[in-house]
Design a protein around this motif. Structure first.
Motif, short mmCIF file in Angstrom:
data_model
loop_
_atom_site.label_atom_id
_atom_site.label_comp_id
_atom_site.label_asym_id
_atom_site.label_seq_id
_atom_site.Cartn_x
_atom_site.Cartn_y
_atom_site.Cartn_z
N ARG A 64 79.24 9.16 44.83
CA ARG A 64 78.51 9.49 43.59
C ARG A 64 77.09 8.96 43.72
NH1 ARG A 64 80.72 11.38 39.13
NH2 ARG A 64 79.15 10.38 37.84
N ILE A 65 76.15 9.89 43.56
CA ILE A 65 74.73 9.57 43.71
C ILE A 65 74.01 9.84 42.40
CG2 ILE A 65 72.58 10.23 44.85
CD1 ILE A 65 74.21 10.87 47.35
N LEU A 66 73.09 8.95 42.05
CA LEU A 66 72.20 9.15 40.91
C LEU A 66 70.78 9.28 41.43
CD1 LEU A 66 71.43 9.17 37.87
CD2 LEU A 66 71.36 6.66 38.00
N GLU A 67 70.10 10.33 40.99
CA GLU A 67 68.69 10.54 41.33
C GLU A 67 67.89 10.59 40.04
OE1 GLU A 67 66.29 13.51 44.26
OE2 GLU A 67 67.46 14.49 42.71
N ILE A 68 66.89 9.74 39.93
CA ILE A 68 66.01 9.74 38.76
C ILE A 68 64.70 10.40 39.18
CG2 ILE A 68 64.87 8.32 37.02
CD1 ILE A 68 67.00 6.19 37.50
N GLY A 69 64.52 11.64 38.78
CA GLY A 69 63.36 12.44 39.16
C GLY A 69 63.75 13.52 40.15
N THR A 70 63.96 14.74 39.66
CA THR A 70 64.46 15.84 40.49
C THR A 70 63.32 16.64 41.12
OG1 THR A 70 66.20 16.09 38.81
CG2 THR A 70 66.08 17.78 40.52
N LEU A 71 62.26 16.88 40.36
CA LEU A 71 61.19 17.80 40.72
C LEU A 71 61.82 19.16 41.06
CD1 LEU A 71 58.10 17.92 40.89
CD2 LEU A 71 58.28 17.41 43.33
N GLY A 72 61.59 19.69 42.26
CA GLY A 72 62.17 20.98 42.63
C GLY A 72 63.45 20.90 43.41
N GLY A 73 64.03 19.70 43.50
CA GLY A 73 65.33 19.57 44.12
C GLY A 73 65.33 19.38 45.63
N TYR A 74 64.16 19.15 46.23
CA TYR A 74 64.12 18.98 47.69
C TYR A 74 64.91 17.75 48.13
CZ TYR A 74 62.15 18.57 52.41
OH TYR A 74 61.99 18.47 53.76
N SER A 75 64.61 16.60 47.54
CA SER A 75 65.37 15.40 47.89
C SER A 75 66.81 15.50 47.41
CB SER A 75 64.70 14.14 47.30
OG SER A 75 64.55 14.26 45.90
N THR A 76 67.04 16.22 46.33
CA THR A 76 68.40 16.40 45.81
C THR A 76 69.28 17.09 46.84
OG1 THR A 76 67.29 16.84 43.69
CG2 THR A 76 69.68 17.12 43.76
N ILE A 77 68.72 18.10 47.51
CA ILE A 77 69.47 18.81 48.54
C ILE A 77 69.83 17.88 49.69
CG2 ILE A 77 69.37 20.67 50.25
CD1 ILE A 77 67.50 22.16 48.25
N TRP A 78 68.85 17.10 50.15
CA TRP A 78 69.12 16.15 51.22
C TRP A 78 70.26 15.19 50.82
CZ3 TRP A 78 68.05 16.27 56.11
CH2 TRP A 78 66.87 16.84 56.60
N LEU A 79 70.21 14.69 49.61
CA LEU A 79 71.22 13.74 49.16
C LEU A 79 72.58 14.41 48.95
CD1 LEU A 79 69.03 11.69 46.68
CD2 LEU A 79 70.05 10.84 48.81
N ALA A 80 72.58 15.60 48.36
CA ALA A 80 73.83 16.31 48.13
C ALA A 80 74.54 16.60 49.45
CB ALA A 80 73.58 17.60 47.36
N ARG A 81 73.77 16.91 50.48
CA ARG A 81 74.35 17.19 51.80
C ARG A 81 75.03 15.97 52.41
NH1 ARG A 81 74.21 22.24 54.73
NH2 ARG A 81 74.09 20.87 56.54
N ALA A 82 74.67 14.78 51.92
CA ALA A 82 75.30 13.56 52.43
C ALA A 82 76.65 13.29 51.80
CB ALA A 82 74.37 12.37 52.17
N LEU A 83 76.97 14.00 50.72
CA LEU A 83 78.20 13.75 49.98
C LEU A 83 79.38 14.51 50.58
CD1 LEU A 83 76.77 14.11 46.37
CD2 LEU A 83 77.75 12.01 47.33
N PRO A 84 80.59 13.98 50.40
CA PRO A 84 81.77 14.77 50.75
C PRO A 84 81.91 15.95 49.81
CG PRO A 84 82.41 12.78 49.57
CD PRO A 84 80.94 12.67 49.83
N ASP A 85 82.82 16.86 50.12
CA ASP A 85 82.95 18.08 49.32
C ASP A 85 83.25 17.79 47.86
OD1 ASP A 85 82.42 19.61 51.53
OD2 ASP A 85 84.52 20.05 51.98
N ASP A 86 83.95 16.70 47.58
CA ASP A 86 84.28 16.36 46.20
C ASP A 86 83.30 15.34 45.61
OD1 ASP A 86 85.07 14.21 47.73
OD2 ASP A 86 86.98 13.92 46.71
N GLY A 87 82.19 15.13 46.28
CA GLY A 87 81.18 14.19 45.77
C GLY A 87 80.37 14.80 44.64
N ARG A 88 79.57 13.96 44.00
CA ARG A 88 78.80 14.39 42.83
C ARG A 88 77.44 13.72 42.85
NH1 ARG A 88 79.61 18.90 39.98
NH2 ARG A 88 79.21 18.71 37.75
#
Length: 226
Positions: A64-88
């Motif tokens: 489970r990851i928390l990101e404060i500040g999404t902007l256009g989701g570039y860093s969000t994609i990098w972080l989401a890719r680090a999660l398992p399939d059932d991650g959030r």
């Protein structure tokens, strides 16, 4: 060395360690293109920094990851890719326009199933997360710098023991040294350092960085107590 040379070294690193033919990199490049087309500010993390976030999240075993500040989701994609399939990943974005672009980018990256994107002031969303009982393994803070002290306090409240917290843009071209600055970003960053050094529930350091984003740095710490 000049900033041009720093950028050239960044490009070399990405060329060698993140090949352009990698479908992930093509997806990320497309996200940046959408951000530019939508007129978003070009303040995303660099590709090398994004991959560093990805690796840190993987190393921490984050689910489970928390990101404060999404902007256009570039860093969000990098972080989401680090999660398992059932991650959030819960990501907080003040601007509805930015959030709309981010949602499109994250969907195109195939990470929408992991996404919980919340729109509005982060300092309103964070108490809601606490009420929901949310606990996070990895937290990335990259929003308005004036509120970084408050964001750190909330991050510590929402993190499990052993969680990793990363805070971006803490050097600001060396201007963090200016105690007389009236810039809210500098004031907030200096207050962040005061709080980070006094807080006993985590241990942290900060690293200066150079590259295509100029001279800056990030703080990183591990939560040791609730």
């Amino acid at each position: 060395m000049t900033e041009t040379k720093w950028s050239e070294v960044d490009a070399y690193i990405v060329e060698k360690l993140s090949p352009a033919e990698d479908p992930l990199n093509q997806t990320l490049d497309a996200a940046l293109a959408r951000n530019r087309a939508a007129g978003l500010p070009a303040i995303d993390v660099s590709p090398a920094q994004g991959k560093l976030l990805h690796l840190l999240a993987r190393m921490s075993g984050a689910r489970r990851i928390l990101e404060i500040g999404t902007l256009g989701g570039y860093s969000t994609i990098w972080l989401a890719r680090a999660l398992p399939d059932d991650g959030r990943i819960v990501t907080l974005e003040f601007s509805p326009v930015h959030a709309e672009v981010a949602r499109e980018n994250i969907l195109a990256a195939g990470q929408a199933d992991k996404l919980d994107l919340r729109i509005g002031p982060a300092l309103e969303a964070l108490p809601t997360l606490e009420k929901e009982g949310a606990i996070f393994d990895f937290i990335f803070i990259d929003a308005d710098k004036g509120n970084n002290p408050a964001y750190l306090q909330w991050a510590l409240r929402l993190a499990r023991i052993g969680a990793v917290i990363v805070v971006d843009n803490v050097v600001r071209g060396g201007r963090v040294l200016d105690a007389a600055s009236a810039d809210p970003d500098i004031i907030g960053t200096r207050k962040f350092f005061d709080l980070a050094g006094a807080e006993k529930s985590w241990t942290a350091t900060a690293i200066q960085t150079v590259g295509q984003k100029g001279w800056d740095g990030f703080a990183i710490g591990v939560v040791e107590a609730a």
